[in-house]
Design a protein around this motif. Structure first.
Motif, PDB file in Angstrom:
ATOM      1  N   LEU A 297     -34.842 -16.892  67.953  1.00 14.33           N
ATOM      2  CA  LEU A 297     -34.502 -18.430  68.690  1.00 14.33           C
ATOM      3  C   LEU A 297     -35.674 -18.843  68.820  1.00 14.33           C
ATOM      4  N   LEU A 298     -36.926 -18.385  69.211  1.00 20.26           N
ATOM      5  CA  LEU A 298     -38.191 -18.867  69.247  1.00 20.26           C
ATOM      6  C   LEU A 298     -38.716 -19.425  67.967  1.00 20.26           C
TER       7      LEU A 298
ATOM      8  N   LEU B 138     -33.774 -31.132  69.936  1.00 18.29           N
ATOM      9  CA  LEU B 138     -32.984 -30.527  69.218  1.00 18.29           C
ATOM     10  C   LEU B 138     -31.863 -30.490  69.888  1.00 18.29           C
ATOM     11  N   VAL B 139     -30.699 -30.167  68.920  1.00 12.96           N
ATOM     12  CA  VAL B 139     -29.271 -30.083  69.489  1.00 12.96           C
ATOM     13  C   VAL B 139     -29.039 -28.609  69.274  1.00 12.96           C
ATOM     14  N   LEU B 140     -28.653 -27.740  70.196  1.00 11.12           N
ATOM     15  CA  LEU B 140     -27.965 -26.789  70.110  1.00 11.12           C
ATOM     16  C   LEU B 140     -26.487 -26.827  70.301  1.00 11.12           C
TER      17      LEU B 140
ATOM     18  N   PRO C  66     -18.527 -16.555  71.694  1.00 10.54           N
ATOM     19  CA  PRO C  66     -19.559 -15.598  71.629  1.00 10.54           C
ATOM     20  C   PRO C  66     -19.633 -14.916  70.327  1.00 10.54           C
ATOM     21  N   THR C  67     -18.764 -14.856  69.391  1.00 10.70           N
ATOM     22  CA  THR C  67     -18.709 -14.258  68.203  1.00 10.70           C
ATOM     23  C   THR C  67     -19.298 -15.125  67.138  1.00 10.70           C
ATOM     24  N   ALA C  68     -19.597 -16.550  67.162  1.00  6.63           N
ATOM     25  CA  ALA C  68     -19.667 -17.515  66.442  1.00  6.63           C
ATOM     26  C   ALA C  68     -21.418 -17.784  66.322  1.00  6.63           C
ATOM     27  N   PRO C  69     -21.762 -18.087  65.228  1.00  5.54           N
ATOM     28  CA  PRO C  69     -23.531 -18.145  65.194  1.00  5.54           C
ATOM     29  C   PRO C  69     -23.578 -19.430  65.916  1.00  5.54           C
ATOM     30  N   LEU C  70     -25.151 -19.305  66.272  1.00  2.38           N
ATOM     31  CA  LEU C  70     -25.547 -20.528  67.396  1.00  2.38           C
ATOM     32  C   LEU C  70     -26.271 -21.180  66.275  1.00  2.38           C
ATOM     33  N   ALA C  71     -25.973 -22.589  66.089  1.00  6.12           N
ATOM     34  CA  ALA C  71     -26.632 -23.550  65.400  1.00  6.12           C
ATOM     35  C   ALA C  71     -27.617 -24.362  66.330  1.00  6.12           C
ATOM     36  N   ILE C  72     -28.681 -24.652  65.417  1.00  4.90           N
ATOM     37  CA  ILE C  72     -29.972 -25.270  66.081  1.00  4.90           C
ATOM     38  C   ILE C  72     -30.111 -26.379  65.054  1.00  4.90           C
ATOM     39  N   ARG C  73     -29.791 -27.585  65.470  1.00  4.49           N
ATOM     40  CA  ARG C  73     -29.706 -28.722  64.531  1.00  4.49           C
ATOM     41  C   ARG C  73     -30.855 -29.903  64.829  1.00  4.49           C
ATOM     42  N   ARG C  74     -31.338 -30.654  63.946  1.00  4.61           N
ATOM     43  CA  ARG C  74     -32.303 -31.724  64.086  1.00  4.61           C
ATOM     44  C   ARG C  74     -31.338 -33.083  64.523  1.00  4.61           C
ATOM     45  N   PRO C  75     -31.740 -33.871  65.266  1.00  9.24           N
ATOM     46  CA  PRO C  75     -30.657 -34.812  65.905  1.00  9.24           C
ATOM     47  C   PRO C  75     -30.638 -36.022  64.805  1.00  9.24           C
ATOM     48  N   ASP C  76     -31.797 -35.933  64.112  1.00  8.80           N
ATOM     49  CA  ASP C  76     -31.931 -37.040  62.866  1.00  8.80           C
ATOM     50  C   ASP C  76     -31.721 -36.857  61.496  1.00  8.80           C
ATOM     51  N   ASP C  77     -31.280 -35.498  61.587  1.00  8.44           N
ATOM     52  CA  ASP C  77     -31.274 -34.915  60.167  1.00  8.44           C
ATOM     53  C   ASP C  77     -30.033 -33.569  60.151  1.00  8.44           C
TER      54      ASP C  77
ATOM     55  N   SER D 125     -30.665 -24.352  61.548  1.00  8.72           N
ATOM     56  CA  SER D 125     -30.746 -22.832  61.690  1.00  8.72           C
ATOM     57  C   SER D 125     -29.783 -22.432  62.327  1.00  8.72           C
ATOM     58  N   LEU D 126     -29.038 -21.037  61.626  1.00 11.09           N
ATOM     59  CA  LEU D 126     -27.933 -20.513  62.238  1.00 11.09           C
ATOM     60  C   LEU D 126     -28.464 -19.058  62.714  1.00 11.09           C
ATOM     61  N   LEU D 127     -28.280 -18.739  63.960  1.00  7.82           N
ATOM     62  CA  LEU D 127     -28.606 -17.314  64.364  1.00  7.82           C
ATOM     63  C   LEU D 127     -27.262 -16.683  64.547  1.00  7.82           C
ATOM     64  N   MET D 128     -27.326 -15.425  64.164  1.00 11.44           N
ATOM     65  CA  MET D 128     -25.941 -14.480  64.375  1.00 11.44           C
ATOM     66  C   MET D 128     -25.971 -14.079  65.905  1.00 11.44           C
ATOM     67  N   PRO D 129     -25.000 -13.957  66.381  1.00  6.59           N
ATOM     68  CA  PRO D 129     -24.702 -13.612  67.866  1.00  6.59           C
ATOM     69  C   PRO D 129     -24.910 -12.034  67.935  1.00  6.59           C
ATOM     70  N   VAL D 130     -25.232 -11.634  69.044  1.00  4.58           N
ATOM     71  CA  VAL D 130     -25.516 -10.174  69.014  1.00  4.58           C
ATOM     72  C   VAL D 130     -24.390  -9.792  70.482  1.00  4.58           C
TER      73      VAL D 130
END
Length: 362
Positions: free
Chosen positions: A318-319, A330-332, A337-348, A353-358
Motif C-alpha cells: 500500500l505504501l 488520490l482516490v481509493l 473484502p475479496t475485491a482488489p483495492l484500487a488506487i487511482r489518480r483523480p486527474d487520470d 494500482s490494484l492491490l489484492m486483498p488478504v
C-alpha cells in the motif's frame, strides 16, 4: 536466555518472522525489555520455535499451529497427532485436486488448433514517439509492481502495449498490478505488445532526464529507446503476458478522496494486523485494514474493528502504491473484502494500482 537474533539463528526462523509471531500471539518472548523493547526467549522456547518453523514450511494454518503448540506444551500427544494427521489429509486432497485440474488444462492445450503466437502481432518493426516526461512518469507508476520471482519470468518485466495513439505500461507480481498510459505518435499499424525486462526498463528510465522526444522501436525481439544522441536497447522477454484488460474491469466500489501525505502517515503509524499468508517472499507481512466511514473518509482500523466490509491489504504494498501515485490527492476505491483495492489518480483514470486483498484470520 536467547536474544531475538540468536533465536532466529538457532530456531530456523527469521527475525521478522519472530516479530510477526509475537504480535500474532503464537510465540511470545519470555521477557521484553521495557526500555528498549528488545525481545528475549527462554531455553524451552527453542524447541517451540523449531516446531513452528517446520509446521509453517508444511503449510499449516496459523490457527492450527496455535493448537499444536498448546498441545505440545501440555504433552497432549493425541491432540498434536490428530492435528498433524488432519493437515496431512488436507494436503493430500489438495494435491489430488490440483493434479486433476492440471490434467484437464494439459488436455485443453493439446487440443488447441493453433499454437500460441507471439505478442507482437505486427511482422514489421514498430516505432512510436512520446514525450520523455510522460514516459518517465508512466514507468515510475508501474515499476514497483513488477515481479522478482525467478519462477515467474513472464512477470519479470513491464508490458508495453501499443495501440493507436496510446501506449500502456503494465506490471504485476500477482499480488498487485499497476497500469499507466502515455500518448504515443507515429504508429498506424496493428496492436503491438512486448515485455521489457525490468533491468532494461530501468535503463530506459535513466535516459528520460530531458524534455526531448523519445523514440521506442520494437523490431522482432529487440527493443530500443532513443533520445537525442543517447540510446539503450536489449532483448524482450519471449513470453505471453496475462490479458490485463480482463483484470481491470472491477465492480464499482466505494470511492474516497484522500490527502496522500495524511493518509500515508496514518498507514505508517497506524495499527497493523497479523497476516496468515506469507506470499510473495515466504515471510508473514503486516496488514493495514481499511474502512470507508459514513462521511466518506478512509480509516486504518484497529484490532477491535471487525466490520464486515473492511478490506485488508499488505501495508508495504500500500505504501509503495501511494508513492507511485505521485499526487497530493488520490482516490481509493474499496469494493467487497475479496475485491482488489484500487488506487487511482483523480486527474487520470488510466493510471492506477490494484492491490489484492488478504484474508484476515478468523
Amino acid at each position: 536466555m536467547r536474544s531475538i537474533g540468536e533465536m532466529a539463528r538457532d530456531g530456523g526462523l527469521s527475525v521478522s518472522a519472530l516479530r510477526f509471531y509475537d504480535r500474532a500471539g503464537v510465540l511470545v518472548p519470555a521477557w521484553v525489555d521495557p526500555v528498549s523493547g528488545y525481545r528475549w526467549y527462554g531455553p524451552e522456547q527453542l524447541e517451540e520455535a523449531r516446531l513452528l518453523a517446520r509446521l509453517r514450511r508444511a503449510g499449516m494454518p496459523l490457527a492450527d499451529i496455535r493448537l499444536v503448540l498448546a498441545g505440545w506444551a501440555g504433552a497432549d500427544t493425541d491432540l498434536v497427532r490428530g492435528l498433524l494427521q488432519a493437515h496431512l489429509r488436507r494436503l493430500e486432497l489438495g494435491l489430488s485436486d490440483a493434479r486433476s485440474e492440471f490434467s484437464a488444462l494439459r488436455a485443453l492445450l493439446d487440443h488447441r488448433e493453433n499454437p500460441m503466437t507471439s505478442l507482437r502481432s505486427a511482422t514489421a518493426a514498430t516505432r512510436v514517439s512520446a514525450a520523455a516526461p510522460v514516459l518517465a512518469a508512466a514507468l515510475d507508476t508501474v515499476r514497483f509492481a513488477a515481479s522478482t520471482d525467478p519462477e515467474l519470468p513472464v512477470l519479470a518485466g513491464i508490458l508495453f502495449d501499443i495501440e493507436g495513439e496510446e501506449l500502456r505500461l503494465v506490471a504485476t507480481d500477482r499480488y498487485r498490478m499497476a497500469v499507466a498510459r502515455a500518448r504515443a505518435t507515429g504508429h498506424g499499424g496493428p496492436r503491438t505488445q512486448v515485455i521489457v525486462p525490468l533491468p532494461l526498463a530501468n535503463a530506459m528510465r535513466a535516459l528520460l532526464t530531458d524534455d526531448e522526444p523519445v523514440h521506442l522501436t520494437v523490431d522482432g525481439d529487440r527493443v530500443t529507446l532513443e533520445t537525442g544522441d543517447r540510446q539503450t536497447a536489449g532483448q524482450s522477454l519471449g513470453h505471453e503476458f496475462p490479458d490485463y484488460r480482463r483484470l481491470i474491469h472491477l465492480p464499482a466500489g466505494r470511492r474516497a478522496h484522500i490527502d496522500t501525505a495524511t493518509f500515508r502517515a496514518a498507514v505508517e503509524n497506524g495499527p497493523v494486523r497479523a497476516s496468515e499468508t506469507r506470499e510473495p517472499d515466504g515471510e508473514p507481512h503486516d496488514l493495514s485494514v481499511l474502512r470507508v466511514t459514513e462521511n466518506g473518509t478512509v480509516v486504518v482500523c484497529d484490532d477491535s474493528d471487525d466490520e464486515q466490509d473492511n478490506v485488508a491489504v499488505n501495508r508495504e504494498f500500500l505504501l509503495h502504491a501511494l508513492t507511485a501515485g505521485a499526487r497530493d490527492e488520490l482516490v481509493l476505491e474499496l469494493g467487497a473484502p475479496t475485491a482488489p483495492l484500487a488506487i487511482r489518480r483523480p486527474d487520470d483514470e488510466g493510471a492506477f494500482s490494484l492491490l489484492m486483498p488478504v484474508r484476515l484470520e478468523n
